[in-house]
Design a protein around this motif. Structure first.
Motif, mmCIF file in Angstrom:
data_model
loop_
_atom_site.group_PDB
_atom_site.id
_atom_site.type_symbol
_atom_site.label_atom_id
_atom_site.label_comp_id
_atom_site.label_asym_id
_atom_site.label_seq_id
_atom_site.Cartn_x
_atom_site.Cartn_y
_atom_site.Cartn_z
ATOM 1 N N ASP A 274 0.816 -1.220 0.000
ATOM 2 C CA ASP A 274 0.000 0.000 0.000
ATOM 3 C C ASP A 274 0.849 1.269 0.000
ATOM 4 O O ASP A 274 0.316 2.379 0.073
ATOM 5 N N ALA A 275 2.164 1.133 -0.099
ATOM 6 C CA ALA A 275 3.044 2.306 -0.167
ATOM 7 C C ALA A 275 2.963 2.927 -1.561
ATOM 8 O O ALA A 275 2.546 2.277 -2.525
ATOM 9 N N PRO A 276 3.344 4.200 -1.705
ATOM 10 C CA PRO A 276 3.389 4.807 -3.046
ATOM 11 C C PRO A 276 4.252 3.968 -3.978
ATOM 12 O O PRO A 276 5.313 3.472 -3.604
ATOM 13 N N ALA A 277 3.786 3.816 -5.201
ATOM 14 C CA ALA A 277 4.480 2.955 -6.161
ATOM 15 C C ALA A 277 5.837 3.531 -6.528
ATOM 16 O O ALA A 277 5.986 4.744 -6.708
ATOM 17 N N PRO A 278 6.849 2.690 -6.656
ATOM 18 C CA PRO A 278 8.164 3.165 -7.095
ATOM 19 C C PRO A 278 8.148 3.480 -8.590
ATOM 20 O O PRO A 278 7.180 3.187 -9.291
ATOM 21 N N ALA A 279 9.229 4.049 -9.060
ATOM 22 C CA ALA A 279 9.351 4.337 -10.493
ATOM 23 C C ALA A 279 9.343 3.030 -11.278
ATOM 24 O O ALA A 279 9.804 1.994 -10.795
ATOM 25 N N PRO A 280 8.801 3.043 -12.502
ATOM 26 C CA PRO A 280 8.797 1.825 -13.324
ATOM 27 C C PRO A 280 10.203 1.268 -13.510
ATOM 28 O O PRO A 280 11.181 2.010 -13.620
ATOM 29 N N ALA A 281 10.290 -0.038 -13.521
ATOM 30 C CA ALA A 281 11.586 -0.710 -13.554
ATOM 31 C C ALA A 281 11.860 -1.328 -14.917
ATOM 32 O O ALA A 281 10.951 -1.546 -15.728
ATOM 33 N N LEU B 171 -2.127 -12.754 -9.838
ATOM 34 C CA LEU B 171 -1.444 -12.205 -11.004
ATOM 35 C C LEU B 171 -2.442 -11.588 -11.978
ATOM 36 O O LEU B 171 -2.175 -10.544 -12.582
ATOM 37 N N ALA B 172 -3.590 -12.219 -12.131
ATOM 38 C CA ALA B 172 -4.624 -11.655 -13.006
ATOM 39 C C ALA B 172 -5.121 -10.326 -12.462
ATOM 40 O O ALA B 172 -5.269 -9.347 -13.206
ATOM 41 N N ALA B 173 -5.366 -10.260 -11.156
ATOM 42 C CA ALA B 173 -5.867 -9.021 -10.554
ATOM 43 C C ALA B 173 -4.819 -7.914 -10.579
ATOM 44 O O ALA B 173 -5.156 -6.727 -10.635
ATOM 45 N N LEU B 174 -3.548 -8.285 -10.555
ATOM 46 C CA LEU B 174 -2.465 -7.307 -10.476
ATOM 47 C C LEU B 174 -2.002 -6.799 -11.843
ATOM 48 O O LEU B 174 -1.098 -5.960 -11.909
ATOM 49 N N ALA B 175 -2.603 -7.254 -12.923
ATOM 50 C CA ALA B 175 -2.109 -6.916 -14.257
ATOM 51 C C ALA B 175 -1.937 -5.415 -14.479
ATOM 52 O O ALA B 175 -0.865 -4.968 -14.915
ATOM 53 N N PRO B 176 -2.948 -4.575 -14.189
ATOM 54 C CA PRO B 176 -2.743 -3.133 -14.417
ATOM 55 C C PRO B 176 -1.616 -2.554 -13.572
ATOM 56 O O PRO B 176 -0.850 -1.709 -14.042
ATOM 57 N N LEU B 177 -1.497 -3.006 -12.328
ATOM 58 C CA LEU B 177 -0.438 -2.501 -11.453
ATOM 59 C C LEU B 177 0.934 -2.922 -11.949
ATOM 60 O O LEU B 177 1.866 -2.108 -12.018
ATOM 61 N N LEU B 178 1.099 -4.197 -12.305
ATOM 62 C CA LEU B 178 2.396 -4.661 -12.778
ATOM 63 C C LEU B 178 2.785 -3.974 -14.083
ATOM 64 O O LEU B 178 3.971 -3.745 -14.344
ATOM 65 N N ALA B 179 1.787 -3.632 -14.896
ATOM 66 C CA ALA B 179 2.072 -2.858 -16.107
ATOM 67 C C ALA B 179 2.586 -1.466 -15.754
ATOM 68 O O ALA B 179 3.532 -0.964 -16.370
ATOM 69 N N ARG B 180 1.997 -0.834 -14.741
ATOM 70 C CA ARG B 180 2.457 0.498 -14.330
ATOM 71 C C ARG B 180 3.857 0.457 -13.739
ATOM 72 O O ARG B 180 4.591 1.436 -13.791
ATOM 73 N N LEU B 181 4.228 -0.683 -13.162
ATOM 74 C CA LEU B 181 5.538 -0.812 -12.536
ATOM 75 C C LEU B 181 6.641 -1.152 -13.532
ATOM 76 O O LEU B 181 7.808 -1.248 -13.147
ATOM 77 N N THR B 182 6.283 -1.359 -14.804
ATOM 78 C CA THR B 182 7.251 -1.756 -15.820
ATOM 79 C C THR B 182 7.424 -0.640 -16.843
ATOM 80 O O THR B 182 6.435 -0.149 -17.394
ATOM 81 N N ARG B 183 8.638 -0.252 -17.114
ATOM 82 C CA ARG B 183 8.876 0.834 -18.068
ATOM 83 C C ARG B 183 8.594 0.355 -19.485
ATOM 84 O O ARG B 183 8.580 -0.857 -19.766
#
Length: 296
Positions: free
Chosen positions: A212-219, A231-243
């Motif tokens: 729940d912390a602020p998201a880091p810069a995309p990696a 993993l299915a539920a996290l798809a939009p978040l994991l996309a935001r975390l990837t450059r």
């Protein structure tokens, strides 16, 4: 002794009250054709209990076991089930436990080893990791699949996010393999505590964050070894975390779940099956250019 689901809880409490040091409850059909899974992925309905339970009670050496069993059954309002009594011989339990965790070779250069293990290759890059409460010792196929990807594809100086870090094994391995900046994220405070401890033992600097912390810069690399439903539920978040142009590595997936996950991630990634080990699949993909709007 074998009891049904309704009797297991009351008899367990009674056994503990009559002097048992511990009581183990397991599926009475474990290891046979009638074994019944009671755990499910998040979002799926789990079976509340096994139909038949096997209870194994541990008593002190000089306890009157027969009397304790009879009294416990009476307190639980049950007829005493059939049972057997065996002796647990004294052992060096620490040494016995340690013997179950030997160094694990991930690749030509990468090993995972408990602190008491001896890696046969003195030139190896070794991640020291003792078994703990958090998931990830390198022994499970899903973890090995992710470690193998890092060993084969991670470039020195890249940034890495390990989402669902567990013991921190993937984040630590990424740092040991030359990643410039590594972030480990988990929802479990115990996992983060274990990860920090393991990172210190391996002398690597990693940023640990709660989910729940602020998201880091995309990696450059986002890696997640969880299960298919989260993993299915996290798809939009994991996309935001990837450059843009960055790599996504997913594990904890069964073959029957591949098609659904690749469809869910298609707005951001063209996922492919990167490797399969012991019935577990690793999916690899690269963030498409020009999808920034979809990541907002």
């Amino acid at each position: 002794m074998i009891v049904d689901a309704e009797q297991a809880a009351s008899l367990t409490d009674a056994l503990l009250g009559c002097g048992a040091a511990s009581v183990d409850i397991a599926d009475a059909h474990a290891g046979r054709g009638g074994e019944q899974p009671i755990f499910a992925e998040p979002g799926a309905e789990a079976v509340p209990a096994w139909q038949e339970h096997r209870l194994v009670a541990l008593f002190p050496e000089h306890a009157d076991v027969q009397r304790a069993l009879t009294e416990a059954a009476g307190e639980a309002g049950l007829a005493l089930p059939s049972y057997g009594i065996g002796r647990v011989e004294e052992q060096d339990w620490v040494r016995l436990t340690q013997s179950q965790f030997a160094p694990i070779r991930i690749s030509q250069r990468l090993w995972i080893s408990p602190s008491w293990g001896v890696v046969p290759d003195p030139a190896a890059l070794t991640v020291v990791l003792d078994p703990g409460l958090a998931f990830g010792t390198g022994s499970h196929p899903t973890t090995r699949l992710c470690l193998q990807w890092l060993d084969q594809h991670l470039q020195p100086g890249q940034s890495v996010i390990d989402y669902g870090c567990g013991s921190g094994i993937l984040a630590i391995a990424a740092a040991r393999l030359g990643a410039a900046h590594v972030v480990g994220i988990d929802i479990d405070p115990q996992a983060l505590q274990t990860s920090r401890y393991n990172a210190e033992r391996n002398d690597v600097a990693i940023e640990w964050l709660t989910a729940d912390a602020p998201a880091p810069a995309p990696a450059d690399v986002t890696i997640a070894n969880i299960l298919s439903a989260p993993l299915a539920a996290l798809a939009p978040l994991l996309a935001r975390l990837t450059r843009s142009g960055g790599h996504l590595v997913l594990s904890g997936i069964l073959p029957a779940q591949v098609e659904n996950l690749t469809r869910i991630y298609r707005p951001w990634f063209d996922l492919r099956v990167g490797a399969i080990e012991e019935g577990w699949v690793r999916l690899d993909g690269i963030m498409r250019a020009g999808v920034a709007a979809l990541r907002q």
